[in-house]
Design a protein around this motif. Structure first.
Motif, PDB file in Angstrom:
ATOM      1  N   ILE A 190       0.828  -1.302   0.004  1.00  0.00           N
ATOM      2  CA  ILE A 190      -0.075  -0.098   0.041  1.00  0.00           C
ATOM      3  C   ILE A 190       0.871   1.263   0.001  1.00  0.00           C
ATOM      4  O   ILE A 190       1.635   1.383   0.866  1.00  0.00           O
ATOM      5  CB  ILE A 190      -0.987   0.085   1.346  1.00  0.00           C
ATOM      6  CG1 ILE A 190      -2.072  -1.066   1.270  1.00  0.00           C
ATOM      7  CG2 ILE A 190      -1.632   1.343   1.286  1.00  0.00           C
ATOM      8  CD1 ILE A 190      -3.052  -1.327   2.316  1.00  0.00           C
ATOM      9  N   PHE A 214      -6.352   3.586   3.936  1.00  0.00           N
ATOM     10  CA  PHE A 214      -5.426   2.464   3.864  1.00  0.00           C
ATOM     11  C   PHE A 214      -5.690   1.477   4.846  1.00  0.00           C
ATOM     12  O   PHE A 214      -5.794   0.380   5.038  1.00  0.00           O
ATOM     13  CB  PHE A 214      -3.884   2.740   3.411  1.00  0.00           C
ATOM     14  CG  PHE A 214      -2.981   3.079   4.606  1.00  0.00           C
ATOM     15  CD1 PHE A 214      -2.585   2.200   5.494  1.00  0.00           C
ATOM     16  CD2 PHE A 214      -3.147   4.408   4.818  1.00  0.00           C
ATOM     17  CE1 PHE A 214      -1.614   2.113   6.413  1.00  0.00           C
ATOM     18  CE2 PHE A 214      -2.178   4.714   6.125  1.00  0.00           C
ATOM     19  CZ  PHE A 214      -1.507   3.906   7.190  1.00  0.00           C
ATOM     20  N   ASP A 216      -8.370   1.434   6.861  1.00  0.00           N
ATOM     21  CA  ASP A 216      -9.656   0.889   6.680  1.00  0.00           C
ATOM     22  C   ASP A 216      -9.679  -0.299   5.821  1.00  0.00           C
ATOM     23  O   ASP A 216     -10.512  -1.374   5.795  1.00  0.00           O
ATOM     24  CB  ASP A 216     -10.650   2.007   6.168  1.00  0.00           C
ATOM     25  CG  ASP A 216     -11.335   3.015   6.889  1.00  0.00           C
ATOM     26  OD1 ASP A 216     -11.183   2.668   8.173  1.00  0.00           O
ATOM     27  OD2 ASP A 216     -11.685   4.023   6.669  1.00  0.00           O
ATOM     28  N   GLN A 217      -8.948  -0.170   4.719  1.00  0.00           N
ATOM     29  CA  GLN A 217      -8.732  -1.229   3.768  1.00  0.00           C
ATOM     30  C   GLN A 217      -8.156  -2.390   4.471  1.00  0.00           C
ATOM     31  O   GLN A 217      -8.677  -3.569   4.082  1.00  0.00           O
ATOM     32  CB  GLN A 217      -7.626  -0.883   2.665  1.00  0.00           C
ATOM     33  CG  GLN A 217      -7.584  -1.804   1.617  1.00  0.00           C
ATOM     34  CD  GLN A 217      -6.661  -1.406   0.378  1.00  0.00           C
ATOM     35  OE1 GLN A 217      -6.550  -0.242   0.281  1.00  0.00           O
ATOM     36  NE2 GLN A 217      -5.850  -2.282  -0.444  1.00  0.00           N
ATOM     37  N   ARG A 220     -10.887  -4.004   6.567  1.00  0.00           N
ATOM     38  CA  ARG A 220     -11.968  -4.828   5.938  1.00  0.00           C
ATOM     39  C   ARG A 220     -11.225  -6.129   5.372  1.00  0.00           C
ATOM     40  O   ARG A 220     -11.997  -6.879   5.387  1.00  0.00           O
ATOM     41  CB  ARG A 220     -12.347  -3.968   4.880  1.00  0.00           C
ATOM     42  CG  ARG A 220     -13.202  -2.858   4.931  1.00  0.00           C
ATOM     43  CD  ARG A 220     -13.790  -2.347   3.435  1.00  0.00           C
ATOM     44  NE  ARG A 220     -13.048  -1.829   2.650  1.00  0.00           N
ATOM     45  CZ  ARG A 220     -12.350  -0.808   2.559  1.00  0.00           C
ATOM     46  NH1 ARG A 220     -12.660   0.342   3.248  1.00  0.00           N
ATOM     47  NH2 ARG A 220     -11.308  -0.462   1.549  1.00  0.00           N
ATOM     48  N   GLU A 221     -10.399  -6.021   5.104  1.00  0.00           N
ATOM     49  CA  GLU A 221      -9.556  -7.202   4.060  1.00  0.00           C
ATOM     50  C   GLU A 221      -9.041  -8.371   4.930  1.00  0.00           C
ATOM     51  O   GLU A 221      -8.728  -9.371   4.836  1.00  0.00           O
ATOM     52  CB  GLU A 221      -8.730  -6.828   3.130  1.00  0.00           C
ATOM     53  CG  GLU A 221      -9.242  -6.015   2.152  1.00  0.00           C
ATOM     54  CD  GLU A 221      -8.135  -5.785   0.864  1.00  0.00           C
ATOM     55  OE1 GLU A 221      -7.063  -6.033   1.107  1.00  0.00           O
ATOM     56  OE2 GLU A 221      -8.455  -4.932  -0.111  1.00  0.00           O
ATOM     57  N   PRO A 226      -4.125  -6.903   0.306  1.00  0.00           N
ATOM     58  CA  PRO A 226      -4.212  -5.212  -0.137  1.00  0.00           C
ATOM     59  C   PRO A 226      -3.925  -4.980  -1.297  1.00  0.00           C
ATOM     60  O   PRO A 226      -3.067  -5.465  -1.805  1.00  0.00           O
ATOM     61  CB  PRO A 226      -3.743  -4.493   1.360  1.00  0.00           C
ATOM     62  CG  PRO A 226      -2.539  -5.317   1.676  1.00  0.00           C
ATOM     63  CD  PRO A 226      -3.118  -6.646   1.681  1.00  0.00           C
ATOM     64  N   ARG A 227      -4.476  -4.160  -2.213  1.00  0.00           N
ATOM     65  CA  ARG A 227      -4.066  -3.800  -3.435  1.00  0.00           C
ATOM     66  C   ARG A 227      -3.009  -2.733  -3.419  1.00  0.00           C
ATOM     67  O   ARG A 227      -3.009  -1.881  -2.484  1.00  0.00           O
ATOM     68  CB  ARG A 227      -5.265  -3.259  -4.212  1.00  0.00           C
ATOM     69  CG  ARG A 227      -6.354  -4.507  -4.362  1.00  0.00           C
ATOM     70  CD  ARG A 227      -7.622  -3.632  -5.586  1.00  0.00           C
ATOM     71  NE  ARG A 227      -8.401  -4.613  -5.468  1.00  0.00           N
ATOM     72  CZ  ARG A 227      -9.575  -4.823  -4.685  1.00  0.00           C
ATOM     73  NH1 ARG A 227      -9.681  -4.102  -3.510  1.00  0.00           N
ATOM     74  NH2 ARG A 227     -10.454  -5.721  -5.026  1.00  0.00           N
ATOM     75  N   SER A 229      -1.570   0.798  -3.952  1.00  0.00           N
ATOM     76  CA  SER A 229      -2.051   2.066  -4.245  1.00  0.00           C
ATOM     77  C   SER A 229      -1.202   3.310  -4.116  1.00  0.00           C
ATOM     78  O   SER A 229      -1.036   3.648  -3.089  1.00  0.00           O
ATOM     79  CB  SER A 229      -3.310   2.189  -3.143  1.00  0.00           C
ATOM     80  OG  SER A 229      -3.818   3.677  -2.968  1.00  0.00           O
TER      81      SER A 229
END
Length: 230
Positions: A190, A214, A216-217, A220-221, A226-227, A229
């Protein structure tokens, strides 16, 4: 193994060092049981209390696990690996939640209060972080990513918030290690260029959104990847 006989001064620290070396060197594999306290005490020429204190310290750092009535087992080969194993599930989630509350406000303040010198430091630290990632230097990446987040908070020039965050450095570092490398496969990075740009533009709302986004990402995951970014 063998372990060297210790000198009389600093016995506990010496025993900790020798046990850590045996673990990291693979003399005792992860998941395996180490020799009992009596055998270690005889090998090293120290008392059982010294061995017990050293084992307690290594258990606290995550390298060993003491199982009452069964023995002591190797849990990880380094403190970073031990932190990753400890910071999973609910505990990791709690660390990320606390980070979010502090880092969002820290980013907002940084966008309002940063100086040109602060911005130059942020750019330098972020560049070092990205180089470490691109070159596959994971331990350096963890260290510098942690430094970047602390620098963002420090750029807000709120001494109390900075000290609160500094007190969480070990937990932050462990969470970075846990979320930047999956035990089964490498995870995508990230990036933080958006956060840096918002601080440079003196945009508190955008900086806060970038800082929270990031995290929050990650929340969530969970254990997912994570992707990237940038």
């Amino acid at each position: 193994m063998p372990l060297a006989t210790t000198r009389r001064a600093g016995l506990v620290d010496q025993v900790i060092g020798q046990l850590r070396e045996a673990i990291s060197g693979g003399e005792w594999p992860v998941g395996g049981r180490i020799p009992p306290e009596t055998a270690l005490a005889e090998t090293l020429g120290v008392g059982r209390n010294t061995i017990r204190e050293a084992i307690r310290a290594l258990a606290h750092s995550g390298l060993l696990e003491v199982r009452q009535g069964d023995g002591t087992y190797v849990r990880a080969t380094s403190e970073v690996s031990g932190a990753i194993r400890r910071l999973c599930g609910t505990e990791l989630r709690e660390v990320l939640q606390v980070r979010r509350s502090l880092e969002v406000e820290g980013a907002r303040l940084a966008a309002e209060a940063r100086t040109d010198e602060d911005l130059a430091e942020l750019r330098a630290v972020l560049a070092e972080r990205d180089r470490a990632w691109d070159e596959g230097r994971h331990e350096d990446f963890v260290r510098v990513d942690t430094e970047f987040h602390l620098t963002v908070v420090r750029c807000g020039h709120n001494r109390l918030l900075t000290e609160l965050y500094r007190g969480l450095t070990e937990a932050v570092s462990a969470s970075v290690a846990a979320t930047s490398r999956d035990p089964l496969h490498d995870r995508a990075e990230i990036g933080h260029s958006g956060l840096l740009a918002a601080i440079a533009d003196r945009d508190p709302a955008r900086a806060a959104a970038e800082a929270g986004g990031f995290l929050d990402q990650l929340l969530r995951e969970g254990s997912g990847s994570p992707r990237r970014s940038r």
